[in-house]
Design a protein around this motif. Structure first.
Motif, short mmCIF file in Angstrom:
data_model
loop_
_atom_site.label_atom_id
_atom_site.label_comp_id
_atom_site.label_asym_id
_atom_site.label_seq_id
_atom_site.Cartn_x
_atom_site.Cartn_y
_atom_site.Cartn_z
N MET A 1 5.57 6.54 4.98
CA MET A 1 4.58 6.90 3.95
C MET A 1 5.11 6.70 2.53
SD MET A 1 4.63 11.05 4.12
CE MET A 1 6.14 11.98 3.98
N TYR A 2 6.37 6.23 2.42
CA TYR A 2 6.95 6.00 1.10
C TYR A 2 6.98 4.53 0.72
CZ TYR A 2 8.51 10.82 1.68
OH TYR A 2 8.54 12.18 1.88
N ARG A 3 6.47 3.67 1.58
CA ARG A 3 6.44 2.25 1.28
C ARG A 3 5.15 1.91 0.53
NH1 ARG A 3 6.89 -0.19 7.14
NH2 ARG A 3 5.20 1.34 7.30
N LEU A 4 5.27 1.05 -0.45
CA LEU A 4 4.11 0.68 -1.24
C LEU A 4 3.01 0.10 -0.37
CD1 LEU A 4 2.86 0.40 -4.06
CD2 LEU A 4 4.00 -1.82 -4.27
N LYS A 5 3.38 -0.71 0.60
CA LYS A 5 2.38 -1.35 1.45
C LYS A 5 1.61 -0.36 2.31
CE LYS A 5 5.56 -2.60 5.22
NZ LYS A 5 6.14 -3.74 5.97
N ASP A 6 2.11 0.88 2.43
CA ASP A 6 1.40 1.91 3.20
C ASP A 6 0.08 2.31 2.53
OD1 ASP A 6 3.40 2.00 5.10
OD2 ASP A 6 4.46 3.67 4.14
N TYR A 7 -0.14 1.87 1.30
CA TYR A 7 -1.33 2.27 0.54
C TYR A 7 -2.23 1.09 0.24
CZ TYR A 7 1.35 6.46 0.43
OH TYR A 7 2.07 7.57 0.84
N ARG A 8 -2.14 0.06 1.07
CA ARG A 8 -3.03 -1.08 0.95
C ARG A 8 -4.29 -0.85 1.78
NH1 ARG A 8 1.46 -5.76 2.27
NH2 ARG A 8 2.71 -5.51 0.37
N TYR A 9 -5.37 -1.43 1.34
CA TYR A 9 -6.58 -1.51 2.14
C TYR A 9 -7.38 -2.71 1.68
CZ TYR A 9 -9.04 0.60 -1.85
OH TYR A 9 -9.56 0.85 -3.09
N ASP A 10 -8.25 -3.19 2.53
CA ASP A 10 -9.04 -4.38 2.22
C ASP A 10 -10.32 -3.98 1.50
OD1 ASP A 10 -7.23 -6.15 3.42
OD2 ASP A 10 -8.09 -5.77 5.41
#
Length: 360
Positions: A1-10
């Motif tokens: 949950m600390y990775r930037l990519k964990d907060y991507r969405y389309d």
């Protein structure tokens, strides 16, 4: 949950709202239960019925300043300026002021470069750094008077307007005359923001009256939203991100109202992530709020323990932004991303002029 990519969405581009709803409270409202992830679909005008009479509603009463200017260098080259600190109450009537600015031009201006605007306003570049430039403005009358006449609303970059930025046209990011009204809450009272606290854009005077008639108490904080709101997170581990800081004020009456509500077990409902950050920044370990002024640089991401806020009204936020991290901390990342996927599937409108969420 600390990775930037964990907060991507389309997000399809056509769901990024370019203008507000015809009526502020006609926007849609997705209701998310943060306990079990249940979702309901309402409209913002339903909000009074969704609040408990015992709730305390906390709004951010900052006022957006028309802080974007378009000018020319002596050579004729166009210059676009965003003033980052547009208001200083101590210098409200000054004809010469120094301000920090972001600047866009075909060629980076050097210190000493003069820039010319409408109505006799000029500026000289005092210092030129990588991202922020210091400009000294001179005007034939109080600077803020001219700024409010010729300045344009500093819309976020994903709201596009046609035109090239010349006076009298609608520049991309510079807004139109209608944006002077639309990109401002109806309760804006304290000048200083360069971005709107957008969750508040859905309120009308009539809706606020209905909320108060229901018995809900309304209190205000001030956090002057800065352009850093739109600065992307550039680190892969979000814990390494450093938050911009923004000036805030919590009046004594608001602190008393929050502390009383918490002592009586009543909900504190924050309107917008700016109100959340302000209250949480000022909260002690026991959740009590201290009145006063200062600069808030609190970065809220999953793992944060909330101390003052029980429910949040917010808009839909950009992928990988600090704002989606904040709501993920409040409601759980999977709950938030699931709600966003459903909002996309149902054609909700996103970002500043888009629809809203109630998370409780």
């Amino acid at each position: 949950m600390y990775r930037l990519k964990d907060y991507r969405y389309d997000l399809p581009q056509d769901l990024i709202a370019q203008s507000p709803s015809a009526r502020r409270d006609a926007s849609r409202l997705l209701c998310l239960n943060r306990g079990d992830g249940r979702i309901a679909h309402r409209v913002f005008a339903d909000l009074p019925a969704l609040l408990d009479p015992s709730d305390l509603l906390v709004i951010n009463d900052t006022e957006v300043v028309p802080a974007r200017l378009y000018g020319r260098k002596a050579s004729g080259g166009k210059v676009e300026i965003l003033i980052l600190d547009p208001h200083d109450g101590r210098a409200a009537h000054a004809r010469e002021v120094t301000r920090n600015c972001m600047l866009k031009a075909a060629k980076r201006p050097k210190p000493g470069t003069r820039i010319f605007f409408d109505q006799g306003l000029t500026a000289e570049v005092v210092d030129s750094r990588e991202a922020v430039h210091t400009l000294r403005f001179s005007s034939p009358e109080p600077f803020e008077s001219i700024l409010y006449r010729i300045g344009r609303m500093p819309l976020p970059p994903y709201i596009r307007r046609n035109g090239d930025g010349e006076p009298g046209t609608a520049a991309e990011g510079g807004g139109t005359p209608d944006d002077r009204t639309h990109y401002q809450t109806v309760y804006a009272a304290r000048k200083g923001a360069v971005a709107a606290p957008t969750a508040g854009l859905h309120f009308t005077p009539e809706l606020l009256a209905r909320i108060r008639e229901r018995g809900v108490t309304v209190a205000a904080v001030t956090l002057h939203v800065g352009y850093g709101t739109f600065v992307p997170v550039r680190v892969d581990d979000i814990r390494e991100h450093r938050m911009h800081h923004e000036a805030f004020t919590i009046p004594e009456k608001t602190a008393e109202a929050v502390n009383l509500a918490r002592s009586e077990g009543r909900r504190v409902v924050a309107v917008g992530t700016t109100s959340v950050r302000t209250l949480e920044y000022a909260a002690g370990p026991d959740g009590r709020i201290a009145p006063g002024s200062g600069h808030c640089d609190l970065f809220i991401y999953p793992g944060y323990r909330f101390r003052a806020v029980d429910a949040v009204i917010t808009n839909f936020h950009l992928p990988e932004s600090t704002l989606i991290m904040l709501v993920s901390a409040f409601a759980g990342r999977e709950n938030v991303l699931s709600a966003y996927r459903e909002a996309v599937a149902r054609g909700y409108r996103f970002f500043s002029y888009g629809d809203a969420m109630l998370i409780g």
